[in-house]
Design a protein around this motif. Sequence first.
Motif, PDB file in Angstrom:
ATOM      1  N   LEU A 240       0.846  -1.183   0.000  1.00  0.00           N
ATOM      2  CA  LEU A 240       0.000   0.000   0.000  1.00  0.00           C
ATOM      3  C   LEU A 240       0.885   1.237   0.000  1.00  0.00           C
ATOM      4  O   LEU A 240       2.093   1.143   0.216  1.00  0.00           O
ATOM      5  N   VAL A 241       0.265   2.363  -0.242  1.00  0.00           N
ATOM      6  CA  VAL A 241       0.993   3.621  -0.161  1.00  0.00           C
ATOM      7  C   VAL A 241       0.285   4.538   0.826  1.00  0.00           C
ATOM      8  O   VAL A 241      -0.940   4.474   0.991  1.00  0.00           O
ATOM      9  N   GLU A 242       1.083   5.343   1.487  1.00  0.00           N
ATOM     10  CA  GLU A 242       0.555   6.399   2.336  1.00  0.00           C
ATOM     11  C   GLU A 242       0.722   7.679   1.529  1.00  0.00           C
ATOM     12  O   GLU A 242       1.829   7.984   1.077  1.00  0.00           O
ATOM     13  N   GLU A 243      -0.380   8.414   1.330  1.00  0.00           N
ATOM     14  CA  GLU A 243      -0.332   9.561   0.439  1.00  0.00           C
ATOM     15  C   GLU A 243      -1.046  10.770   1.024  1.00  0.00           C
ATOM     16  O   GLU A 243      -1.971  10.635   1.818  1.00  0.00           O
ATOM     17  N   GLU A 244      -0.582  11.939   0.604  1.00  0.00           N
ATOM     18  CA  GLU A 244      -1.237  13.190   0.969  1.00  0.00           C
ATOM     19  C   GLU A 244      -2.405  13.415   0.022  1.00  0.00           C
ATOM     20  O   GLU A 244      -2.248  13.292  -1.191  1.00  0.00           O
ATOM     21  N   THR A 245      -3.564  13.735   0.585  1.00  0.00           N
ATOM     22  CA  THR A 245      -4.757  14.013  -0.224  1.00  0.00           C
ATOM     23  C   THR A 245      -5.412  15.292   0.308  1.00  0.00           C
ATOM     24  O   THR A 245      -5.006  15.817   1.351  1.00  0.00           O
ATOM     25  N   ASP A 246      -6.444  15.748  -0.374  1.00  0.00           N
ATOM     26  CA  ASP A 246      -7.204  16.899   0.112  1.00  0.00           C
ATOM     27  C   ASP A 246      -7.878  16.600   1.442  1.00  0.00           C
ATOM     28  O   ASP A 246      -8.237  17.508   2.182  1.00  0.00           O
ATOM     29  N   ASP A 247      -8.063  15.313   1.750  1.00  0.00           N
ATOM     30  CA  ASP A 247      -8.691  14.886   3.000  1.00  0.00           C
ATOM     31  C   ASP A 247      -7.667  14.503   4.064  1.00  0.00           C
ATOM     32  O   ASP A 247      -8.013  13.878   5.063  1.00  0.00           O
ATOM     33  N   GLY A 248      -6.399  14.814   3.836  1.00  0.00           N
ATOM     34  CA  GLY A 248      -5.340  14.465   4.787  1.00  0.00           C
ATOM     35  C   GLY A 248      -4.550  13.262   4.303  1.00  0.00           C
ATOM     36  O   GLY A 248      -4.658  12.844   3.147  1.00  0.00           O
ATOM     37  N   ILE A 249      -3.753  12.689   5.183  1.00  0.00           N
ATOM     38  CA  ILE A 249      -2.938  11.527   4.835  1.00  0.00           C
ATOM     39  C   ILE A 249      -3.835  10.296   4.803  1.00  0.00           C
ATOM     40  O   ILE A 249      -4.575  10.025   5.754  1.00  0.00           O
ATOM     41  N   ARG A 250      -3.770   9.559   3.701  1.00  0.00           N
ATOM     42  CA  ARG A 250      -4.625   8.392   3.494  1.00  0.00           C
ATOM     43  C   ARG A 250      -3.805   7.204   3.015  1.00  0.00           C
ATOM     44  O   ARG A 250      -2.701   7.351   2.493  1.00  0.00           O
ATOM     45  N   ILE A 251      -4.396   6.017   3.158  1.00  0.00           N
ATOM     46  CA  ILE A 251      -3.792   4.763   2.701  1.00  0.00           C
ATOM     47  C   ILE A 251      -4.549   4.294   1.467  1.00  0.00           C
ATOM     48  O   ILE A 251      -5.783   4.319   1.442  1.00  0.00           O
ATOM     49  N   ASN A 252      -3.797   3.832   0.476  1.00  0.00           N
ATOM     50  CA  ASN A 252      -4.400   3.394  -0.784  1.00  0.00           C
ATOM     51  C   ASN A 252      -3.519   2.311  -1.389  1.00  0.00           C
ATOM     52  O   ASN A 252      -2.362   2.152  -1.004  1.00  0.00           O
ATOM     53  N   GLN A 253      -4.067   1.573  -2.332  1.00  0.00           N
ATOM     54  CA  GLN A 253      -3.225   0.742  -3.173  1.00  0.00           C
ATOM     55  C   GLN A 253      -2.434   1.678  -4.083  1.00  0.00           C
ATOM     56  O   GLN A 253      -2.841   2.819  -4.289  1.00  0.00           O
ATOM     57  N   PRO A 254      -1.344   1.198  -4.678  1.00  0.00           N
ATOM     58  CA  PRO A 254      -0.747   1.978  -5.766  1.00  0.00           C
ATOM     59  C   PRO A 254      -1.839   2.141  -6.831  1.00  0.00           C
ATOM     60  O   PRO A 254      -2.349   1.148  -7.350  1.00  0.00           O
ATOM     61  N   ALA A 255      -2.208   3.379  -7.100  1.00  0.00           N
ATOM     62  CA  ALA A 255      -3.367   3.612  -7.962  1.00  0.00           C
ATOM     63  C   ALA A 255      -3.326   5.023  -8.524  1.00  0.00           C
ATOM     64  O   ALA A 255      -2.661   5.896  -7.977  1.00  0.00           O
ATOM     65  N   GLY A 256      -4.087   5.220  -9.582  1.00  0.00           N
ATOM     66  CA  GLY A 256      -4.183   6.554 -10.148  1.00  0.00           C
ATOM     67  C   GLY A 256      -5.053   6.570 -11.382  1.00  0.00           C
ATOM     68  O   GLY A 256      -5.645   5.555 -11.765  1.00  0.00           O
ATOM     69  N   HIS A 257      -5.092   7.722 -11.991  1.00  0.00           N
ATOM     70  CA  HIS A 257      -5.952   7.936 -13.154  1.00  0.00           C
ATOM     71  C   HIS A 257      -5.318   7.404 -14.432  1.00  0.00           C
ATOM     72  O   HIS A 257      -4.110   7.492 -14.628  1.00  0.00           O
ATOM     73  N   LEU A 258      -6.162   6.883 -15.277  1.00  0.00           N
ATOM     74  CA  LEU A 258      -5.746   6.428 -16.600  1.00  0.00           C
ATOM     75  C   LEU A 258      -5.401   7.642 -17.451  1.00  0.00           C
ATOM     76  O   LEU A 258      -6.114   8.642 -17.439  1.00  0.00           O
ATOM     77  N   GLU A 259      -4.296   7.573 -18.169  1.00  0.00           N
ATOM     78  CA  GLU A 259      -3.894   8.677 -19.038  1.00  0.00           C
ATOM     79  C   GLU A 259      -4.477   8.486 -20.437  1.00  0.00           C
ATOM     80  O   GLU A 259      -4.859   7.375 -20.817  1.00  0.00           O
ATOM     81  N   ALA A 260      -4.528   9.572 -21.190  1.00  0.00           N
ATOM     82  CA  ALA A 260      -5.090   9.543 -22.539  1.00  0.00           C
ATOM     83  C   ALA A 260      -4.363   8.517 -23.401  1.00  0.00           C
ATOM     84  O   ALA A 260      -3.129   8.433 -23.373  1.00  0.00           O
ATOM     85  N   ASP A 261      -5.110   7.713 -24.127  1.00  0.00           N
ATOM     86  CA  ASP A 261      -4.608   6.686 -25.050  1.00  0.00           C
ATOM     87  C   ASP A 261      -3.729   5.633 -24.385  1.00  0.00           C
ATOM     88  O   ASP A 261      -2.913   4.990 -25.024  1.00  0.00           O
ATOM     89  N   GLU A 262      -3.896   5.440 -23.093  1.00  0.00           N
ATOM     90  CA  GLU A 262      -3.153   4.423 -22.355  1.00  0.00           C
ATOM     91  C   GLU A 262      -4.078   3.223 -22.142  1.00  0.00           C
ATOM     92  O   GLU A 262      -5.250   3.401 -21.809  1.00  0.00           O
ATOM     93  N   SER A 263      -3.570   2.034 -22.317  1.00  0.00           N
ATOM     94  CA  SER A 263      -4.407   0.871 -22.028  1.00  0.00           C
ATOM     95  C   SER A 263      -4.604   0.770 -20.518  1.00  0.00           C
ATOM     96  O   SER A 263      -3.795   1.279 -19.729  1.00  0.00           O
ATOM     97  N   ILE A 264      -5.663   0.119 -20.121  1.00  0.00           N
ATOM     98  CA  ILE A 264      -5.972  -0.024 -18.698  1.00  0.00           C
ATOM     99  C   ILE A 264      -4.861  -0.790 -17.987  1.00  0.00           C
ATOM    100  O   ILE A 264      -4.424  -0.408 -16.901  1.00  0.00           O
ATOM    101  N   VAL A 265      -4.377  -1.841 -18.592  1.00  0.00           N
ATOM    102  CA  VAL A 265      -3.296  -2.632 -17.986  1.00  0.00           C
ATOM    103  C   VAL A 265      -2.017  -1.802 -17.884  1.00  0.00           C
ATOM    104  O   VAL A 265      -1.350  -1.791 -16.842  1.00  0.00           O
TER     105      VAL A 265
END
Length: 161
Positions: A34-59
Amino acid sequence: MLCALLRRREREMKMARPSVTVAAVIEQQGRYLLVEEETDDGIRINQPAGHLEADESIVAGAVRETLEETAHAFSPTSLVGIYQWRHPAGQQTYVRFAFCGELGPRTHGRELDRGILRTLWLTPDELRACRPAHRSPLVLRCVEDHLAGRRYPLDILIHCR
């Protein structure tokens, strides 16, 4: 004519325009990366994750996000699930594609993405115990689905160019 245009505009305003995100559910020896990350809601725990970029496959998006947030290579082997979540504080809906797979070596000297404080390895019980710190309910749900053995073949995801 004007009434028809107004009705169409009203329907369009009600349509969901989800943000597509990708996540890596990586388990080794009973612990999840997991990652510990700064967010607008404070420090949160998440999987390594993020937004899909333009013309990028999901995988490819999952591979890229894992490298950027953990400095580890990642080779997805299965889709764990596809999840929809609407953030309670706003109008944003997210559709998350979560993958499991093989974690590669860490790239020494590579800095973690901006906002990522550190990586963590937590057991499922440790993750359940810190539920209020999760970025969203999807964090635990993805782990629970992985523990339940949910796996789907990657070839169900088609990237057309």
